[in-house]
Design an enzyme around this catalytic site. Structure first.
Site, PDB file in Angstrom:
ATOM      1  N   HIS A 144       3.905  -4.920   2.849  1.00  0.00           N
ATOM      2  CA  HIS A 144       4.189  -4.638   4.056  1.00  0.00           C
ATOM      3  C   HIS A 144       5.326  -3.569   4.397  1.00  0.00           C
ATOM      4  O   HIS A 144       5.967  -3.184   5.260  1.00  0.00           O
ATOM      5  CB  HIS A 144       4.151  -5.826   5.070  1.00  0.00           C
ATOM      6  CG  HIS A 144       4.862  -6.979   4.046  1.00  0.00           C
ATOM      7  ND1 HIS A 144       6.317  -7.001   3.819  1.00  0.00           N
ATOM      8  CD2 HIS A 144       4.275  -7.991   3.415  1.00  0.00           C
ATOM      9  CE1 HIS A 144       6.420  -8.312   3.000  1.00  0.00           C
ATOM     10  NE2 HIS A 144       5.309  -8.663   2.629  1.00  0.00           N
ATOM     11  N   CYS A 145       5.620  -2.977   3.082  1.00  0.00           N
ATOM     12  CA  CYS A 145       6.798  -2.086   3.360  1.00  0.00           C
ATOM     13  C   CYS A 145       6.448  -0.825   2.523  1.00  0.00           C
ATOM     14  O   CYS A 145       6.279   0.363   3.340  1.00  0.00           O
ATOM     15  CB  CYS A 145       8.081  -2.792   2.356  1.00  0.00           C
ATOM     16  SG  CYS A 145       7.973  -4.365   2.646  1.00  0.00           S
ATOM     17  N   ILE A 146       6.166  -0.691   1.229  1.00  0.00           N
ATOM     18  CA  ILE A 146       6.120   0.736   0.635  1.00  0.00           C
ATOM     19  C   ILE A 146       4.785   1.417   1.417  1.00  0.00           C
ATOM     20  O   ILE A 146       5.207   2.603   1.401  1.00  0.00           O
ATOM     21  CB  ILE A 146       5.838   0.558  -0.910  1.00  0.00           C
ATOM     22  CG1 ILE A 146       7.174  -0.472  -1.537  1.00  0.00           C
ATOM     23  CG2 ILE A 146       5.679   1.949  -1.695  1.00  0.00           C
ATOM     24  CD1 ILE A 146       8.209   0.061  -1.234  1.00  0.00           C
TER      25      ILE A 146
ATOM     26  N   ASP B 254       6.368   2.084   5.279  1.00  0.00           N
ATOM     27  CA  ASP B 254       7.953   2.508   5.796  1.00  0.00           C
ATOM     28  C   ASP B 254       7.896   3.838   5.698  1.00  0.00           C
ATOM     29  O   ASP B 254       8.558   4.436   6.600  1.00  0.00           O
ATOM     30  CB  ASP B 254       8.931   1.871   4.733  1.00  0.00           C
ATOM     31  CG  ASP B 254       8.982   0.205   5.061  1.00  0.00           C
ATOM     32  OD1 ASP B 254       9.599  -0.535   4.275  1.00  0.00           O
ATOM     33  OD2 ASP B 254       8.179  -0.217   6.202  1.00  0.00           O
TER      34      ASP B 254
END
Ligand code: SAJ
Length: 439
Positions: A275-277, A280
């Site tokens: 849920h980041c790379i 974001d």
């Protein structure tokens, strides 16, 4: 009250009598709540998911990075409790916001969670409170979105309430770097906010780095994740090139990483999950566009990383054809569906993308993942199958999509007709190498 609110707040932080509110008890919020409660802060969590709130209040842990016994003990001692509404906000001296910052379908920031939470807090804000945003977001969110909403309460920033951005740096599953020993960056909307924010984080984190603004702190975090996305994309692009050149990208990279300086190991894979790379960097891309600036690396990295599931499908088709099996009549076993090794999280997992592509080709697909018992989303509803020699030997192709350490790759290769290994998980397998094809 103005002086009291700042001096009193710092005193309550320093003697740990401050009440800490954590909004969002997920993979960031719950470990954070435990760290703060461990040093004696009373922590009130606000968790919109009533099941999770009830689990916390029953001392039942649901986050891998939290020790079950820690949560049970802290809840039983009354140091952690969870609510599903914001009624107790006035009791909180520090309010830490750890809610998701997803992207919309066309990769633009979705700040609905942050805005909704900030409005709930603003409606109950009182003098002497510090608000800290930990969610990853585009530079400007804290000052341009949160600050106006909180100020609409009539209270003044830097006098009555204080506001900082301190990006979370949780690496899910990382046993070496925890919330406590991972250096924390803090940026405030003014010097008073920064001073209080630094004092707060210093209570439980070994090293706290102050920055000149909340915006700088937001950019630090987005840069960190962009650095990873771009470098993962670089090795993924090299994989595509090595495929054309008939070279083994894993051999090339392993040799490149023998250089003792000026390089950092990244490895190819079936794509980029979590849920980041995958998300974001697009916050930065979106903000830069607003300033009429194109962040080429981010766009290109996203394009290459999102292309990898299709490349795995293409490679699987090649192998099936070499094995004389039409994809539409093939039996394929996917090993590992989580987005990364030894985790139970299939969110944004590239493995799931690969499985959907193969299913669309008519492949008879099954999966085994020791950490993910079932998969449910709009297009897939599957259960993990027990990994037996009958299952493996009956497949035309086995595809390793997540390199869980619990999967015995040598055993799999021994019973498989052929294995497509997208993670080099079979690197230590000596027997039957002819049955293995690497990404
Ligand atoms: N991946 C590769 N090749 C690599 C590294 C990762 O293909 O060399 C893939 C992984 O398999 C996974 C995805 O990229 O699918 C993301 O992996 P990750 O470990 O970079 O990302 P997260 O989301 O698990 O956690 C990261 C944290 N990871 C590290 O710093 C190692 C950290 O950047 C952040 O604190 C966190 O994202 C976050 O919350 O932003």
């Amino acid at each position: 009250m103005t002086i009291g609110s700042k001096v009193g707040l710092i005193e309550r932080i320093r003697d740990h009598s401050a009440v800490v509110g954590v909004i969002g008890l997920g993979y960031v919020g719950l470990p954070f709540a435990v760290e703060k409660a461990k040093v004696g802060f009373r922590v009130i969590g606000v968790e919109q998911n009533p099941t999770r709130a009830a689990q916390v209040n029953a001392g039942q842990n649901y986050i891998g990075d939290v020790r079950d016994e820690d949560l049970r003990d802290l809840v039983s001692r009354g140091l952690i409790r969870a609510e599903t509404d914001f009624e107790l906000v006035p009791e909180m001296d520090v309010i830490v916001v750890c809610v998701p910052t997803p992207l919309t379908k066309n990769l633009t920031p979705d700040l609905n969670y942050i805005e909704a939470v900030t409005r709930e807090v603003a409606g109950r804000l009182r003098p002497g409170q510090l608000v800290s945003l930990e969610s990853t977001t585009y530079p400007g969110t804290t000052e341009e979105v949160m600050l106006p909403i909180l100020s609409s309460s009539g209270l003044k920033a830097e006098e009555d309430f204080f506001l900082v951005h301190s990006p979370e740096r949780v690496d899910p599953g990382n046993k070496r770097y925890t919330t406590k020993n991972t250096t924390k960056v803090v940026g405030g909307v003014g010097p008073a906010s920064l001073e209080i924010g630094q004092a707060f984080y210093a209570q439980t984190i070994d090293k706290v780095v102050p920055l000149s603004s909340a915006k700088a702190a937001e950019l630090v975090k987005v840069y960190e994740n962009t650095f990873r996305a771009v470098n993962i994309a670089l090795v993924n692009e090299l994989t595509l090139l090595c495929d054309r050149m008939g070279l083994n990208v894993w051999e090339v990279l392993a040799a490149a990483f023998t250089k003792p300086f000026g390089i950092m190991p990244f490895w190819p894979g079936p794509g980029v999950g979590g849920h980041c790379i995958p998300l974001d960097p697009h916050y930065l891309e979106w903000k830069a566009k607003e300033l009429n600036f194109n962040t080429h690396f981010i766009a290109l990295a996203g394009e290459i990383n999102r292309r990898m599931p299709e490349f795995v499908r293409e490679k699987a088709h090649r192998l099936l054809n070499q094995l004389g099996v039409a994809p539409s009549r093939a039996k394929v076993l996917a090993l590992g569906v989580a987005y990364k090794r030894d985790l139970d999280d299939p969110r944004e997992s590239p493995a799931v993308e690969v499985m959907k592509l193969l299913r669309a080709d008519g492949v008879e697909l099954t999966y085994h993942d020791p950490h993910v018992p079932s998969l449910r989303d709009r297009e897939l509803a599957m259960e993990s199958q027990p990994l037996t020699d009958t299952l493996v030997s009956s497949q035309d192709l086995v595809i390793i999509l997540t390199d869980h350490t619990r999967i015995d790759c040598a055993w799999v290769v021994q019973h498989a007709k052929h294995v497509l290994d997208t993670r080099n998980a079979t690197q230590r397998v000596r027997e039957h190498r002819e049955r293995i094809t690497l990404l």
